[in-house]
Design an enzyme around this catalytic site. Sequence first.
Site, PDB file in Angstrom:
ATOM      1  N   ASP A 432      43.262  51.009  42.192  1.00  0.00           N
ATOM      2  CA  ASP A 432      42.889  52.018  43.186  1.00  0.00           C
ATOM      3  C   ASP A 432      43.249  53.395  42.607  1.00  0.00           C
ATOM      4  O   ASP A 432      43.892  53.486  41.565  1.00  0.00           O
ATOM      5  CB  ASP A 432      43.697  51.723  44.459  1.00  0.00           C
ATOM      6  N   GLU A 435      40.328  57.658  40.137  1.00  0.00           N
ATOM      7  CA  GLU A 435      39.254  58.661  39.885  1.00  0.00           C
ATOM      8  C   GLU A 435      39.634  59.607  38.757  1.00  0.00           C
ATOM      9  O   GLU A 435      38.718  60.054  38.064  1.00  0.00           O
ATOM     10  CB  GLU A 435      38.959  59.427  41.180  1.00  0.00           C
ATOM     11  N   ASP A 508      36.917  54.146  50.916  1.00  0.00           N
ATOM     12  CA  ASP A 508      37.435  54.309  52.279  1.00  0.00           C
ATOM     13  C   ASP A 508      36.348  54.671  53.280  1.00  0.00           C
ATOM     14  O   ASP A 508      36.177  55.830  53.660  1.00  0.00           O
ATOM     15  CB  ASP A 508      38.524  55.383  52.291  1.00  0.00           C
TER      16      ASP A 508
HETATM   17  O1  MIG Z   1      45.700  57.014  49.452  1.00  0.00           O
HETATM   18  O2  MIG Z   1      46.663  51.780  48.782  1.00  0.00           O
HETATM   19  O3  MIG Z   1      40.857  53.163  49.024  1.00  0.00           O
HETATM   20  O4  MIG Z   1      41.703  50.713  50.012  1.00  0.00           O
HETATM   21  O5  MIG Z   1      44.298  50.574  51.112  1.00  0.00           O
HETATM   22  C1  MIG Z   1      45.248  55.787  49.941  1.00  0.00           C
HETATM   23  C2  MIG Z   1      46.340  52.310  50.026  1.00  0.00           C
HETATM   24  C3  MIG Z   1      45.365  54.757  48.868  1.00  0.00           C
HETATM   25  C4  MIG Z   1      43.084  53.995  49.109  1.00  0.00           C
HETATM   26  C5  MIG Z   1      42.212  52.789  49.008  1.00  0.00           C
HETATM   27  C6  MIG Z   1      42.526  51.842  50.117  1.00  0.00           C
HETATM   28  C7  MIG Z   1      43.987  51.445  50.045  1.00  0.00           C
HETATM   29  C8  MIG Z   1      44.875  52.680  50.114  1.00  0.00           C
HETATM   30  N1  MIG Z   1      44.495  53.609  49.044  1.00  0.00           N
END
Ligand code: MIG
Length: 822
Positions: A432, A435, A508
Site C-alpha cells: 500500500d 505511489e 480508497d
Molecule cells: O492512509 O493501511 O488504500 O486500503 O486500509 C491509509 C490503511 C492507508 C490506504 C489503503 C487502505 C488501507 C489503509 N491505507
Amino acid sequence: MEENIPSTEPIPESPAVKLTEQEEEVFQHINNPVLGLKPIVKKYLGTPKSVEQKENKFFFSDGEATVEVTVVTDEIIKVRMAPHGVFLEEFSYAVPKLNTKVSVFHLHDNADEYRISTNTVNCHINKADFFISFSDSQNHVTSADAVQMHWEENVKFGGYYVFGTKVCHSKEAFFGLGDKPTDLNLRGKRFVNWNTDAYSFAWNQDPIYRSIPFYISLNEGISHGIFFDNTFKAHFDFGAEDRSKTSFWADGGELQYYYIHGPNMMDVVKRYHLLTGTHPMPPLWALGYHQCRWSYYPESKVMKVAKGFRENQIPCDGIYLDIDYMDGYRCFTWNRKYFPDPKKMIKELAADGFKTVVIIDPGIRVDDNYSVFKEGKAKRYFCRRSDDYFMEGHVWPGRCQFPDFTNPEVREWWGTLFDELVQIGVAGVWNDMNEPAVFGAGTFPDDVRHQYDGYRGSHRKAHNIYGMQMVRATYEGMRKLMKNKRPFTITRAGYSGVQRFTSVWTGDNVASWEHLRLGNVQCQRLSMSGIPFCGTDIGGFSGEPDGELFTRWIQMGTFSPFMRAHSAGDTKEREPWSFGEPFTAINRKFIELRYKLIPYLYSTFWEHHRYGFPILRPVVMQEQEEINNQARQDEFTYGDKILVCPVMEPGQKSRLVYLPKGNWYYYWDNEMVEGGREVEVATPLETIPLFVKAGSVIPEYPVMQYVGEKEIEEVQLNVYYSDLPANSFFFEDYGETFAYEQDIYSEKKFVVSGKGTSMTILQSMEGLYTPRYDNYAFSVAGLPFKPVKIIADGKEVTEFTYTEQKVLEFKFTKTFKHIEVM
Ligand code: MIG
C-alpha cells in the site's frame, strides 16, 4: 549563452497542445536580464533529410533532431525522437526485453515519403513535413501525425517537454489508461499520469493511483494502440482541447511510443502484453473470496471473523492484516500485545482453510533500534535528496525514510526481509502507500535521486514506477522464499508492466452507488489496459453501505477477477453476514457461485497468461464494429463466455441489457435469448443479469468453503447448445507451483456444435498434468430436440436423464474425445 538564443524557426500555426495559462507564465524568461528575448516556444521537427539503417532500426534526421523507427514485430513499430540527435540508453521497466520478432521488412524511398513496411504495417515518414503515419496492407491509414513531433524547453528541469500529436477523427473513441475513474470511452477528455494517493476519489478525479500510458483507439471499427513508454509526469488529450487532435506529452524523458496495430481491439491488447508481459498464474486460492478490514485486531478478532465464515457457511480463502498488526507501524514487526504468537495464529487459520495476507508499506521508521532501519541506513538503501541527505517524510510510523526500490540491490535486500513472514506461514503481501504517499506533501520532492537500475533518475522520472518496483521486489523476494510456490501480491500503485508481479485493487473508494458504477468501469478499463487481476473494495472503503448496496457489490465482485471486501477503520462491521437476512443468504449464494466458477476463471486466467487475453471484456471489445457499443459500459463479459450486467441502482426492478450478436442463455433458467439487441431483464435482489454464450462449456467445481477443502471427485461441465461450432478451454494444474512453466498442466479444448437434431462435443488435450478425478458430469442445456441416444467414444451411454427443465445429464470419462447426442 547558446542555449538562450531563441529559435528563429517559423512557429507553425495553432500548435496542437497549449499549456494552461498558469503553466505558460512560468516558462517566460522572467529573470533574464537580456531584454527583448522572446518567450520559449515549441520546436518542431523540420524535414527529414537523411535516413540510415541499422538492422531493424531506421534513423531519420532533419539535420539536428533525429527520429528512430524500430520494427519490433510485424504489427508493432517503435518511434523515438531526440531533439539534438542524442538518444538515451535504451532501458524500460515496462518492457524488460524488447523481443524483436520480425521476418521481413523493407525501406521504400520515393519523392514523397520514406516508407518502412512489414507484412502487415506501413510506417510512412512524409518528406515534406516529417509527419509520421501508419497504414495497413490495404493502404488504410490507421494513425497519422496532426503536427510534427515537437518539444519545448522545460526550464525548471533543464530538459524538454516532449509532445506527440495525432489526428483525431470525429467518431474516434479511446479506451485504456488504467484506472481513470471516468467513463469507459475517454474521448473529449484530458488526463495526467502521476501516481497519487486519492482517498475517496471522485468520478472524473485525475490523476489517481496508477500510470498506464497505453490507449486503444477505435475509429470506424478499426483499432490501434499507442503505448507512450515515458515514466515522467505524462499527459493525454483525446480531442479535448481541439476536437481534431489527440496528443500525448511528458514533462521530461524521451518522446518514445509504440504504435500497436489492430485491427481488432483484442489484437491490440494482446500485442501490448507482448511488450509488457502478462500476469503469472495466481495461486488458485487467490481466486476465492477475500475478507479485509482496516484492521482486524487483536488475534481474537481475526479468529472470530474467520470462524464467522465457517459458521455461516460462506466460503472464504483470504484474511488480511492491515497496518495495526505491526509494532508502531514498523514493517516486518508484530505488535505482540495484539498478536502474541502470530505463527500459531496463522497456523490455526491455515488449518481452517484461510491464507493470511499482511500489509507492507514503503515507509521505514527512522529508529536506530529497529533492525530494518538500521540495516537500510548502514547500507545506504534509502532514497536521498539531490543535496545528499536522506529524504524523510511522515507516514503511519511517523518519521520515515524510504527504500530506493529502483536499485536492484535494494530490491534484493527487500525481498529477503519477508523471510520470517514466509516462515510463519504468511501467503500473501499487500503493498500500500507506494505511489509513494507521504503525509502533507503528498509524495517525494522532485529532487530525490533514484538509482534507476543504473540509468539514474530524479523522482520526476522514478515517481510513476516506484510502486511497481516495490511490489516487484516483494513478489520476487516472496517467490524465492516460497521456493516453488506462487506468492500472492497486491499493490495500489503501478506502471505498465506491473501485471508481471501482482494483482491490484482500485484504492480508497466510497460506499455509494456511484462508486459501484465507477468500480465496474475501472475494472473493465484495467483489464483492457493490461492489468487483469483487479478488483474494488467491495462495499466501499469509506462510508457505510446498506445491505442492498453491499449485496449488489458482492454480486458485481463475484465477477471481478479479484474479489475482496474491505472497509476503513471507522465503519461498522462489513462481513457478508453483517447485514442480516435476506442479504446474508444472497451474499452466500453469490460467493458460492464464485467458487463454482473457479475452474472457469482459472482457465480464463490461463488464456490471459499464455495468450494475452484480458479477463474482463467490455462489449465494445466483442463487437467493435457496432458504434453504439462505444458507449456501453455497464455490461461486460467475464472471460469470453459469461456476460454480466451488475445492478447499480437502488431498488432497481429490471434493466435493459445489451447482448452481442449470437445466441445466449439466461444463466438462471437456461432460457435461450437472441443477441444483437437490448433485452429487459428482471433484477430482483436475488439475481443479476447473467448470460452464457451458446456453444460454451463452463467447468464447475463443487462449492467448497475454501479452495482445496475437499478432493474434487468430478467436474461438472455445463454445455450450452449452439448451431455454430464454438470453442471453450479448460485449464487445470496443481494450482500452487510454477510447474506449469515446465508443461505440468492440462489444457483442454472443447468444440461444441449442433445440427438441429444432434450435437457433438469434442475434446482435445495438451500438457502433462492429470487431475485425480475420473469423470465429468455433463449438464447440457438448450437442446432443440429431445435426446434419446448418447454415443461417447464409440460406446453408447445408457444412463442419462432429461430433466423437466430440459437439461440433459450424464457422466463420462474426463479423457473422452468425441460425444454425440442424438
Ligand atoms: O492512509 O493501511 O488504500 O486500503 O486500509 C491509509 C490503511 C492507508 C490506504 C489503503 C487502505 C488501507 C489503509 N491505507
